[in-house]
Write a protein that holds these residues in place. Structure first.
Motif, PDB file in Angstrom:
ATOM      1  N   LYS A 263       2.989  10.803   2.856  1.00 37.25           N
ATOM      2  CA  LYS A 263       1.569  10.588   2.533  1.00 37.25           C
ATOM      3  C   LYS A 263       1.389   9.149   2.066  1.00 37.25           C
ATOM      4  O   LYS A 263       1.964   8.754   1.057  1.00 37.25           O
ATOM      5  N   MET A 264       0.581   8.384   2.788  1.00 41.58           N
ATOM      6  CA  MET A 264       0.312   6.997   2.431  1.00 41.58           C
ATOM      7  C   MET A 264      -0.925   6.949   1.533  1.00 41.58           C
ATOM      8  O   MET A 264      -1.529   7.968   1.226  1.00 41.58           O
ATOM      9  N   SER A 265      -1.320   5.710   1.161  1.00 40.21           N
ATOM     10  CA  SER A 265      -2.475   5.550   0.260  1.00 40.21           C
ATOM     11  C   SER A 265      -3.701   6.296   0.774  1.00 40.21           C
ATOM     12  O   SER A 265      -4.417   6.930   0.014  1.00 40.21           O
ATOM     13  N   GLY A 266      -3.932   6.224   2.077  1.00 45.36           N
ATOM     14  CA  GLY A 266      -5.134   6.844   2.639  1.00 45.36           C
ATOM     15  C   GLY A 266      -5.149   8.353   2.452  1.00 45.36           C
ATOM     16  O   GLY A 266      -6.162   8.933   2.058  1.00 45.36           O
ATOM     17  N   ASP A 267      -3.994   8.983   2.712  1.00 46.26           N
ATOM     18  CA  ASP A 267      -3.927  10.440   2.570  1.00 46.26           C
ATOM     19  C   ASP A 267      -4.101  10.850   1.107  1.00 46.26           C
ATOM     20  O   ASP A 267      -4.744  11.849   0.804  1.00 46.26           O
ATOM     21  N   LEU A 268      -3.497  10.049   0.208  1.00 40.94           N
ATOM     22  CA  LEU A 268      -3.587  10.368  -1.218  1.00 40.94           C
ATOM     23  C   LEU A 268      -5.031  10.235  -1.703  1.00 40.94           C
ATOM     24  O   LEU A 268      -5.534  11.085  -2.432  1.00 40.94           O
ATOM     25  N   LEU A 269      -5.692   9.143  -1.261  1.00 41.99           N
ATOM     26  CA  LEU A 269      -7.087   8.949  -1.670  1.00 41.99           C
ATOM     27  C   LEU A 269      -7.975  10.035  -1.084  1.00 41.99           C
ATOM     28  O   LEU A 269      -8.945  10.450  -1.713  1.00 41.99           O
ATOM     29  N   GLU A 270      -7.637  10.486   0.107  1.00 40.24           N
ATOM     30  CA  GLU A 270      -8.428  11.538   0.738  1.00 40.24           C
ATOM     31  C   GLU A 270      -8.378  12.810  -0.110  1.00 40.24           C
ATOM     32  O   GLU A 270      -9.410  13.424  -0.392  1.00 40.24           O
TER      33      GLU A 270
END
Length: 331
Positions: A263-270
């Motif tokens: 999980k990259m930043s985008g997935d975490l922020l999502e």
């Protein structure tokens, strides 16, 4: 005015962009108000397409006080630079079978079925009596044959052909014999309803199907038309499980990278945004009901608290405590 990251660092600000939402109110199908309102602020990653630095040339970066060699990829919260670290997770929707040293079952099969935002763990075990049990949501150690029959695979022969074509049919026969009283789909549903404690005769099948559609392998769908698909897939899982137990297939390697998801930043922020947006909707609902009871309700504008979303996203990113109890995500 636009703020550049350097100013945010020096003045201890959060480098964030506002999220706005178009809200309209309908009373008895007549539109009463329409407005755009800010529902919160989302920290912006340095160097991303919403960042003021994206697309600037070297000279322009230097004139704005930025380092032209900074690769970006981090956030600025209260003047501190913070980066979201990549999280390693077991891949969802994949079936793993592993050997256990103790317990009633020698092998256990696990699958995390994930759909949008909820993941339901499924566990498959074979007890000493040879019967295979499935555990998910409210269904605790339910024999697997009644589940297949409830999904629409009511013929024993069909189940047999799907799970063990040709050889090694003993395991399946034991399971079919264990569910010998369950002849039809209705019998199966009645059996499952008793297992999960639904006793009302009128709603029995409706409630049980609702539970199964929603929580049994939700990644394959949650409608009535997906039931047969789920039954076939469940047969495949049982087949794999039996192949592992009799040694025809080796045990799954959970540490192999093909079985991981990063999980990259985008997935975490999502994840963070989805959960907090839901909290905001709940909050709006609560405030609405509270004001209506008092008779003081004038406009939707006054019940949307934009601080709620911003503060919750910022505090998670500043402390690194993420929904689902993970800590140390932001550093």
């Amino acid at each position: 005015r636009p703020i550049f990251p350097m100013e945010a660092r020096l003045r201890k600000l959060t480098y964030a962009a506002s999220i706005s939402l178009e809200v309209s109110t309908y009373i008895n199908d007549i539109q009463r108000e329409l407005f755009t309102i800010q529902i919160g602020k989302m920290p912006v990653m340095i160097g991303s397409k919403y960042c003021h630095l994206s697309g600037l040339k070297k000279e322009e970066l230097i004139s704005n006080g930025e380092d032209p060699d900074d690769s970006g990829g981090y956030f600025i919260l209260n003047g501190n630079e913070r980066v979201l670290i990549t999280v390693e997770d077991l891949a969802s929707n994949k079936f793993f079978v592993k050997k256990l040293d103790s317990g009633p079952s020698k092998f256990v099969g696990k699958l995390f079925s994930e759909r949008e935002n909820y993941r339901i763990p499924h566990t498959m075990e074979q007890m000493k009596d040879g019967i295979i049990y499935l555990t998910f949501a409210r269904f605790q150690r339910v024999p697997v044959v009644p589940i297949l029959k409830a999904l629409g695979l009511s013929k024993d022969q069909e189940i047999m052909e799907l799970i063990a074509p040709g050889s090694n049919q003993d395991d399946v026969l034991v399971n079919l014999y264990g569910a010998i009283d369950i002849k039809s789909q209705e019998d199966a549903i009645e059996f499952l309803a008793k297992k999960i404690g639904i006793t009302q005769k009128d709603f029995m099948s409706e409630r049980t199907y609702e539970q199964m559609d929603r929580y049994l392998l939700p990644h394959l769908g949650s409608d009535q038309k997906d039931r047969m698909n789920k039954a076939y897939n469940l047969c495949k899982l049982i087949k794999k499980y039996l192949y592992v137990t009799c040694g025809r297939v080796s045990v799954s390697d959970q540490d192999h990278y093909s079985n991981k998801k990063l999980k990259m930043s985008g997935d975490l922020l999502e994840d963070l945004f989805r959960i907090n947006l839901r909290a905001l909707v709940q909050d709006v609902l609560y405030n609405f009901q509270r004001l209506v009871k008092r008779g003081k309700f004038t406009s939707v504008k006054i019940i949307i608290r934009d601080q709620l979303l911003s503060s919750r996203i910022q505090s998670a990113m500043a402390t690194g405590t993420w929904p689902g109890g993970r800590t140390g995500i932001s550093q």
